[in-house]
Design a protein around this motif. Structure first.
Motif, mmCIF file in Angstrom:
data_model
loop_
_atom_site.group_PDB
_atom_site.id
_atom_site.type_symbol
_atom_site.label_atom_id
_atom_site.label_comp_id
_atom_site.label_asym_id
_atom_site.label_seq_id
_atom_site.Cartn_x
_atom_site.Cartn_y
_atom_site.Cartn_z
ATOM 1 N N PHE A 240 0.830 -1.206 0.000
ATOM 2 C CA PHE A 240 0.000 0.000 0.000
ATOM 3 C C PHE A 240 0.867 1.260 0.000
ATOM 4 O O PHE A 240 0.534 2.259 -0.653
ATOM 5 C CB PHE A 240 -0.929 0.001 1.221
ATOM 6 N N VAL A 241 1.993 1.225 0.738
ATOM 7 C CA VAL A 241 2.913 2.366 0.750
ATOM 8 C C VAL A 241 3.489 2.594 -0.647
ATOM 9 O O VAL A 241 3.571 3.729 -1.132
ATOM 10 C CB VAL A 241 4.046 2.135 1.774
ATOM 11 N N GLU A 242 3.898 1.514 -1.311
ATOM 12 C CA GLU A 242 4.433 1.617 -2.667
ATOM 13 C C GLU A 242 3.384 2.193 -3.626
ATOM 14 O O GLU A 242 3.702 3.023 -4.488
ATOM 15 C CB GLU A 242 4.874 0.234 -3.168
ATOM 16 N N LEU A 243 2.144 1.769 -3.469
ATOM 17 C CA LEU A 243 1.066 2.238 -4.346
ATOM 18 C C LEU A 243 0.848 3.740 -4.172
ATOM 19 O O LEU A 243 0.675 4.477 -5.156
ATOM 20 C CB LEU A 243 -0.219 1.469 -4.032
ATOM 21 N N ALA A 244 0.880 4.219 -2.929
ATOM 22 C CA ALA A 244 0.702 5.652 -2.686
ATOM 23 C C ALA A 244 1.859 6.450 -3.268
ATOM 24 O O ALA A 244 1.663 7.508 -3.874
ATOM 25 C CB ALA A 244 0.570 5.904 -1.186
ATOM 26 N N LEU A 245 3.090 5.948 -3.099
ATOM 27 C CA LEU A 245 4.262 6.656 -3.616
ATOM 28 C C LEU A 245 4.274 6.704 -5.140
ATOM 29 O O LEU A 245 4.818 7.635 -5.733
ATOM 30 C CB LEU A 245 5.547 5.989 -3.104
ATOM 31 N N ALA B 282 -7.569 12.679 -2.947
ATOM 32 C CA ALA B 282 -8.646 11.683 -3.002
ATOM 33 C C ALA B 282 -8.076 10.275 -3.202
ATOM 34 O O ALA B 282 -8.548 9.311 -2.578
ATOM 35 C CB ALA B 282 -9.617 12.027 -4.132
ATOM 36 N N ILE B 283 -7.072 10.151 -4.068
ATOM 37 C CA ILE B 283 -6.440 8.843 -4.301
ATOM 38 C C ILE B 283 -5.794 8.340 -3.020
ATOM 39 O O ILE B 283 -5.933 7.163 -2.650
ATOM 40 C CB ILE B 283 -5.403 8.944 -5.435
ATOM 41 N N TRP B 284 -5.089 9.216 -2.307
ATOM 42 C CA TRP B 284 -4.431 8.803 -1.066
ATOM 43 C C TRP B 284 -5.451 8.456 0.020
ATOM 44 O O TRP B 284 -5.210 7.550 0.829
ATOM 45 C CB TRP B 284 -3.494 9.916 -0.596
ATOM 46 N N PHE C 118 -6.431 5.525 9.882
ATOM 47 C CA PHE C 118 -7.694 6.252 9.754
ATOM 48 C C PHE C 118 -7.557 7.695 10.252
ATOM 49 O O PHE C 118 -8.252 8.595 9.756
ATOM 50 C CB PHE C 118 -8.810 5.518 10.497
ATOM 51 N N SER C 119 -6.667 7.935 11.208
ATOM 52 C CA SER C 119 -6.391 9.317 11.635
ATOM 53 C C SER C 119 -5.779 10.102 10.483
ATOM 54 O O SER C 119 -6.090 11.293 10.279
ATOM 55 C CB SER C 119 -5.446 9.319 12.837
ATOM 56 N N PHE C 120 -4.902 9.446 9.725
ATOM 57 C CA PHE C 120 -4.301 10.074 8.551
ATOM 58 C C PHE C 120 -5.370 10.400 7.510
ATOM 59 O O PHE C 120 -5.314 11.444 6.850
ATOM 60 C CB PHE C 120 -3.233 9.155 7.963
ATOM 61 N N VAL C 121 -6.359 9.521 7.376
ATOM 62 C CA VAL C 121 -7.470 9.776 6.448
ATOM 63 C C VAL C 121 -8.203 11.050 6.845
ATOM 64 O O VAL C 121 -8.490 11.917 5.999
ATOM 65 C CB VAL C 121 -8.445 8.581 6.427
ATOM 66 N N PHE C 122 -8.502 11.197 8.149
ATOM 67 C CA PHE C 122 -9.209 12.395 8.616
ATOM 68 C C PHE C 122 -8.354 13.646 8.426
ATOM 69 O O PHE C 122 -8.890 14.742 8.211
ATOM 70 C CB PHE C 122 -9.622 12.233 10.076
ATOM 71 N N TYR C 123 -7.029 13.501 8.514
ATOM 72 C CA TYR C 123 -6.141 14.636 8.251
ATOM 73 C C TYR C 123 -6.213 15.052 6.783
ATOM 74 O O TYR C 123 -6.160 16.247 6.457
ATOM 75 C CB TYR C 123 -4.708 14.264 8.625
ATOM 76 N N LEU C 124 -6.337 14.083 5.877
ATOM 77 C CA LEU C 124 -6.350 14.356 4.445
ATOM 78 C C LEU C 124 -7.658 14.982 3.970
ATOM 79 O O LEU C 124 -7.658 15.769 3.013
ATOM 80 C CB LEU C 124 -6.104 13.069 3.665
#
Length: 669
Positions: A391-396, A420-422, A460-466
């Motif tokens: 998943f990290v590779e996909l985001a990068l 949105a993708i992230w 999920f905290s990172f999601v709320f930050y985004l």
């Protein structure tokens, strides 16, 4: 299909590793130093400054006493005036050689191996301080390559501080010596250390993968059952570090050549290639296929590990590197790709940090086998580590696609789309950690372990930050990774600013600008700032409105530029000064937009014709300011001349405010 995909991924990986062989590291051919004839001089004394140039073999330095219109850059000095001294004589070369230069079709004077210049100075105050830039041009007899170069000196009757300015092989300005290493490459200690810490963490993560973790007890049992086991175990760990370090050494020349690194970090071909590689890495970690080394290579190396002695220990380490490639290859590739465009030593440091973490358990458990009892048992959790890394590779991967979108003005992957993708990737990762999604090779999961629950909470905290980033929140933590705020489809703050500006225009309160702004349809300044993207237009505006020029050498692929804009420019005090006190000029050095033929130039630096906006701006930065780093900020007067020393990457807001204020003071004088 499996074999084809595996072959393609291996080819792409090794293509990246071998690119460096075609590029040599640029060198700095001249070393400068300066000395005063009398450092204890008092007011009224006339002293002499001697400038000494040590020139590498095969190179020569142009002198200061030939026709300046001939072509080469003369060696010149520029003194920053103050009331403690005054110039009392000519800048004089000492016994230069003379020749007819076929390249420039005229007589020139020059130095080889050693050059010397002198300048008489009259001291006006006992406590004197002399700040001077010396610049010139050095050329190679062998290759014909010419390099603009120079140095800044701060001399006085107290402890003098000496700092070097940037040449084509150096990437920081004179004020930022603390951020420049002795090799002339950007040290950026914070960035290098942060990169090494990330690489170290990746090395630790690689241990907990299915093709590495089970190897630990096998390796430990080998060393504990033979004489000299502890010494061999230590050599085993060092061999792993050395093998991975060699990968960094191979790539170092590519990262150390600023022009090549800049091209690789912004051109569409390498970025699409990196995007594809990262997608392949992610699919591999998700269990779609495995990336492995050819079995013949693994077998040959493994056979050499049976010969005994330290020779066999080295090949045991080499075997581990090859066998674990299906898990470590994507991680190593990520580190190496991320290091391109950094300092010369960045890939080396990255590989050494990764390998140190990777070799740590093999060495420690071999030296202290009793600790093995505390190791967790192998199981399905090892595959979960791989999937998380996937998943990290996909985001990068989308970071590289975003760079291409920015540079070539596609307008497809704007900041809100990227966010949105992230968000989608992060939600999928969170659901996977909670056991709501299963992939190939995953074991059944009846309950969620506390570590997985904690990690899912963080995700999920990172999601709320985004999420606020979808509506224009700056997301400063991700500055330089996400596209800039100017590439946001639905930025609420920008919409409000535009409405206020439209109201001002309707009331006859239009900002002072020369319209239309050249390239205003291509480039945009952050935070609603107004400015120019063409040097001549900015100079004309400076003369008309009586303001100095704030020149920003920037780039679409410049992560540090975005960090400066998001963390320093955004400060209300900085914004006020930029809006009210300066004509802003942003020159993009990596933009591929073609210029009309009438605007092409032939570089006096490398002799090549510059046909794009980026190439022309980059050449202008090198030839006029002796720098090739971004961001690079210059404060110019209405004639386009630099008023005070330039400034580079510095996240200290107070320093930047002082820089801007000093520019205004100098302009008023």
């Amino acid at each position: 299909m499996y074999k084809i995909t595996k072959s393609i991924s291996l080819t792409l990986m090794f293509l990246l590793m071998t690119l460096s062989s075609i590029n040599a590291q640029l060198i700095n051919p001249v070393t400068w130093n300066a000395e005063l004839s009398n450092q204890d001089a008092k007011a009224g004394d006339v002293i002499e400054i001697s400038y000494h140039a040590t020139i590498k073999d095969g190179w020569y330095l142009y002198s200061s006493d030939f026709d300046p219109d001939l072509g080469p850059m003369l060696t010149e000095v520029e003194y920053k005036p103050n009331n403690t001294y005054q110039i009392a004589g000519e800048f004089t070369p000492i016994n230069p050689k003379k020749k007819y230069d076929e390249l420039w079709e005229g007589d020139v004077t020059y130095f080889k191996k050693h050059g010397e210049f002198t300048q008489k100075i009259k001291i006006l105050k006992d406590d004197f301080k002399i700040e001077v830039d010396i610049s010139g041009q050095s050329c190679s007899d062998e290759t014909g390559q010419c390099i603009p170069l120079g140095k800044e000196f701060v001399l006085g009757n107290k402890e003098a501080k000496v700092s070097s300015i940037s040449s084509v092989t150096e990437t920081k300005n004179t004020e930022e010596l603390k951020a420049v290493s002795s090799s002339g490459q950007p040290a950026e200690d914070e960035s290098i250390w942060g990169f090494m810490i990330s690489a170290f963490i990746f090395g630790l993560a690689a241990i907990f993968t299915p093709c590495v973790f089970p190897m630990i007890p096998l390796t430990v049992s080998f060393f504990t059952n033979q004489s000299g086991g502890k010494a061999k175990a230590l050599f085993y760990g060092l061999s792993i570090v050395g093998i991975y370090g060699l990968f960094g050494v191979v790539l170092a020349p590519l990262a150390g050549d600023p022009s090549v690194a800049n091209a690789i970090s912004t051109h569409w071909i390498p970025n699409i290639l990196f995007f594809t590689i990262f997608i392949i890495f992610a699919m591999s970690f998700f269990g779609m296929f495995e990336i492995t080394m050819p079995s013949s290579l693994v077998n040959n190396v493994d056979q050499k590990s049976d010969k005994g002695g330290f020779f066999s220990v080295f090949f045991m380490a080499f075997t581990l590197v090859l066998v674990s490639f299906s898990c470590t290859g994507p991680i190593v590739g990520t580190i190496l790709i991320e290091s391109v465009g950094g300092a010369y030593l960045k890939p080396i440091f990255g590989m050494l940090a990764f390998a140190s973490a990777f070799a740590l358990p093999f060495t420690i458990f071999a030296l202290f086998p009793g600790l093995m009892k505390n190791l967790p048992k192998s199981g399905g959790w090892l595959n979960s580590v791989k999937v998380v890394l996937g998943f990290v590779e996909l985001a990068l991967a989308f970071k590289f696609l975003s760079t291409v979108d920015l540079v070539y003005h596609w307008g497809i992957l704007d900041k809100d789309i990227m966010v949105a993708i992230w968000i989608a990737i992060s939600i999928m990762l969170g659901l996977y950690l909670l056991g709501k999604i299963r992939l190939p090779h995953d074991s059944p999961m009846d309950t969620v372990s506390p570590p997985r629950l904690i990690l899912a909470t963080i995700v999920f905290s990172f999601v709320f930050y985004l999420i606020p980033g979808l509506f224009g929140a700056p997301l400063k933590m991700l500055s330089g990774i996400l596209p800039p705020q100017t590439h946001h489809t639905f930025d609420i703050n920008a919409i409000v600013r535009q409405e206020v500006e439209n109201a001002s225009i309707s009331n006859g309160e239009q900002n002072e600008m020369l319209y239309p702004v050249k390239y205003g349809d291509i480039f945009h300044l952050p935070h609603g700032l107004k400015g120019y993207f063409n040097y001549n237009q900015a100079v004309a505006a400076s003369k008309k409105f009586g303001k100095p020029i704030f020149l920003d050498f920037t780039g679409h692929g410049c992560a540090n530029c975005r960090k400066m804009e998001d963390n320093v420019w955004s400060d209300p005090r900085v914004l006020q000064r930029l809006k009210e006190d300066y004509i802003i000029l942003a020159l993009y050095v990596d933009d591929p937009t073609k210029l009309p033929k009438s605007e092409w130039i032939t570089s006096t630096f490398d002799g090549n014709v510059k046909k794009t906006i980026g190439a022309k701006n980059f050449d202008f930065q090198i030839t006029k300011f002796n720098s090739n780093a971004q961001p690079y900020y210059c404060l110019l007067d209405s004639d386009g001349e630099k008023m005070i020393p330039a400034k580079a990457y510095d996240l200290n807001v107070e320093n930047f405010i002082e820089f801007l204020d000093n520019g205004v003071k100098s302009f008023k004088k």
